[in-house]
Enzyme design. Structure first.
Site, PDB file in Angstrom:
ATOM      1  N   ASN A  97       1.548 -45.248  10.733  1.00 35.15           N
ATOM      2  CA  ASN A  97       0.517 -44.517  11.466  1.00 35.15           C
ATOM      3  C   ASN A  97       0.915 -43.080  11.789  1.00 35.15           C
ATOM      4  O   ASN A  97       0.175 -42.364  12.448  1.00 35.15           O
ATOM      5  CB  ASN A  97       0.100 -45.267  12.734  1.00 35.15           C
ATOM      6  N   CYS A  98       2.064 -42.620  11.295  1.00 30.98           N
ATOM      7  CA  CYS A  98       2.501 -41.233  11.472  1.00 30.98           C
ATOM      8  C   CYS A  98       1.658 -40.332  10.555  1.00 30.98           C
ATOM      9  O   CYS A  98       1.523 -40.602   9.363  1.00 30.98           O
ATOM     10  CB  CYS A  98       3.987 -41.120  11.125  1.00 30.98           C
ATOM     11  N   ASP A  99       1.093 -39.265  11.118  1.00 28.71           N
ATOM     12  CA  ASP A  99       0.232 -38.377  10.336  1.00 28.71           C
ATOM     13  C   ASP A  99       0.945 -37.756   9.137  1.00 28.71           C
ATOM     14  O   ASP A  99       0.369 -37.649   8.051  1.00 28.71           O
ATOM     15  CB  ASP A  99      -0.347 -37.267  11.217  1.00 28.71           C
TER      16      ASP A  99
END
Length: 118
Positions: free
Chosen positions: A9-11
């Site tokens: 979920n890290c951009d």
């Protein structure tokens, strides 16, 4: 084969994965949280690059450390904290053709791909 380490979920990890997929690059993704830290070569990264390059000092996780932890930071402490709190590690970490890179920069990805084809 490229191995991409990070958190799904890290951009920045999302950008890197999308770039790889859009460019038809096969890769293996290792999610620090879901796949665990046991097989992550964190010690190797620290030995090769030092904690200053491996840890993300702009992260929320870094800011959550105590002042004492920040002042006493060394590779040994970074290893312990990185395994406990993988969000401290710069993401993504890319390994390919014997090289390791931290973060996502399209130019560096292109260089890695070129080396992997040689």
């Amino acid at each position: 084969m490229i191995t991409l380490y990070g958190i799904k979920n890290c951009d920045t990890v999302k950008k890197a994965r999308k770039w790889l997929e859009n460019n038809g690059v096969e890769y293996r993704f290792h999610d620090f949280r879901e796949d665990g830290m046991e097989s992550v070569p964190l010690q190797k990264w620290l030995d090769q690059f030092g904690w200053e390059s491996v840890l993300n000092r702009r992260s929320t996780s870094w800011r959550a450390l105590t002042d004492d932890q920040k002042e006493q930071m060394d590779n040994a402490l970074a290893l312990a904290l990185g395994k406990e709190t993988p969000t401290l590690i710069k993401r993504p970490v890319t390994e390919s053709a014997g090289e390791t890179r931290f973060g996502f920069k399209e130019k560096e990805f292109l260089e890695l791909l070129a080396k992997g084809k040689n």
